[in-house]
Design an enzyme around this catalytic site. Structure first.
Site, PDB file in Angstrom:
ATOM      1  N   TYR A  76       0.850  -1.307   0.053  1.00  0.00           N
ATOM      2  CA  TYR A  76      -0.094  -0.072  -0.126  1.00  0.00           C
ATOM      3  C   TYR A  76       0.848   1.187   0.002  1.00  0.00           C
ATOM      4  O   TYR A  76       1.328   1.875   1.009  1.00  0.00           O
ATOM      5  CB  TYR A  76      -0.800  -0.079   1.213  1.00  0.00           C
ATOM      6  N   HIS A 143       0.393 -12.241   1.542  1.00  0.00           N
ATOM      7  CA  HIS A 143      -0.339 -11.340   0.704  1.00  0.00           C
ATOM      8  C   HIS A 143      -0.577 -12.090  -0.714  1.00  0.00           C
ATOM      9  O   HIS A 143       0.263 -12.281  -1.363  1.00  0.00           O
ATOM     10  CB  HIS A 143       0.447 -10.051   0.513  1.00  0.00           C
TER      11      HIS A 143
END
Length: 347
Positions: A76, A143
């Site tokens: 992010y 992830h």
């Protein structure tokens, strides 16, 4: 109503904490707020530029309002989300929140997007701790495990390294995330008992309820389920989706139709989407990005107050006339990634 272990008298808004529901995070022993704070919107890349001071104020208000679970990732904003959250946590008692971050996905450039090696996994955790200003994270997640062609590196390097970091006290619990559901089931079956948490995003929304089909399996495995992105990564809001959104034009058109109906009725589609998602009883928490206090207030209002009669009527209309079939974008990002990697391999 009993107060959670994360409650600190004089710091929290006690009335709001008492109104918040706290649920067990699977077998971890933690109890997390039903509404939790997602860090993707603090990236400054996925959802437009952000005001750092407003983001920090939002983090403060969220925790004081009873939200005790925060999720972020190195991906992010390539560390920006973790940096802003780290600044937001300064001065906040460590015992008042639980925090999760991730390993494995790092950049928006295909060549360097993924790395599940043991070396990079350890480096990533150490960097996350530094950016967050913490000695440990409560949950570390692998992830987007659908992207590697096999699970070999994930299971032989990444997961064992996370288990070593857990033994060292730098992480407490281990999770896994993906968009498609079937790879999550396969990797969990491959190493039963070694995951504590599973994060599923945009899989229980007005568009797509496929998470329900996998809940019995996750429960059999004694896993905590994090239900993320009830707004379908921005599709189910009054705003147009970001240019990078992988949804088809058909899906975007359906969501625009819903947004227009809401606009005409002076109702917020995002609030309806959040409310709808949170009616699912099995997940431990519902994770959503809220980069401003205004958005935080809308989502908390949706949870604390429910819907008005008008909002209930509009939601019913949307379910009966707009969201009449399951829609998703599964495979789109994976196909783009695999095609790009094949092209790079030929150079």
């Amino acid at each position: 109503m009993s107060l959670p272990k994360t409650f600190i008298k004089g710091f929290h808004d006690e009335d709001l904490v008492k109104r918040m529901e706290y649920r067990p995070l699977g077998k971890t022993g933690l109890e997390v707020s039903k509404v939790s704070l997602g860090g993707g919107t603090f990236s400054g890349t996925f959802y437009g530029e952000i005001d750092e001071n407003e983001s920090i104020a939002t983090i403060h208000k969220a925790i004081k309002s009873g939200i005790n679970y925060i999720d972020t990732a190195p991906f992010y904003g390539e560390g920006r989300s973790e940096t802003i959250i780290g600044k937001g946590l300064r001065g906040i008692p460590r015992e008042s929140y639980y925090i999760a971050t991730k390993v494995g996905r790092y950049t928006r450039v295909f060549e360097t997007m993924f790395d599940y090696s043991a070396k990079r996994t350890r480096e990533s955790v150490e960097k996350s701790l530094k950016l967050l200003g913490l000695d440990y994270v409560d949950v570390i997640q692998i992830h987007d495990i659908e992207f590697p062609e096999t699970f070999d590196t994930v299971l032989n390097e990444c997961l064992p390294e996370l288990e070593k970091l857990r033994d060292e006290g730098k992480v407490r619990f281990i999770g896994v995330s993906a968009y498609p559901m079937e790879p999550l089931k396969r990797i969990i079956q491959a190493v039963p008992g070694r995951f504590d948490v599973v994060l599923c995003y945009s899989r229980y929304t007005l568009l797509d309820q496929s998470l329900k089909d996998y809940l019995p399996f996750f429960q059999e495995q004694n896993l905590a389920v994090i239900c993320a992105a009830g707004h379908a990564l921005g599709l189910l809001t009054q705003c147009d989706p970001q240019p990078w959104h992988p949804a088809s034009e058909e899906i975007k058109a359906v969501c625009r139709k819903a947004a227009n109906i809401c606009k005409d009725a002076n109702v917020d589609l995002g609030k309806l989407a959040m409310y709808y998602s949170m009616q699912l009883t099995e997940p431990s928490t519902f994770l959503t990005g809220m980069q401003t206090r205004k958005l935080l207030d809308i989502n908390l209002q949706s949870y604390f107050e429910g819907l008005t009669k008008t909002e209930e009527e509009v939601l019913k209309r949307l379910k009966e006339t707009v969201f009449t079939k399951s829609l998703n974008w599964e495979g789109v990002e994976l196909e783009m990634y695999r095609a790009a990697m094949k092209k790079l391999a030929k150079k």
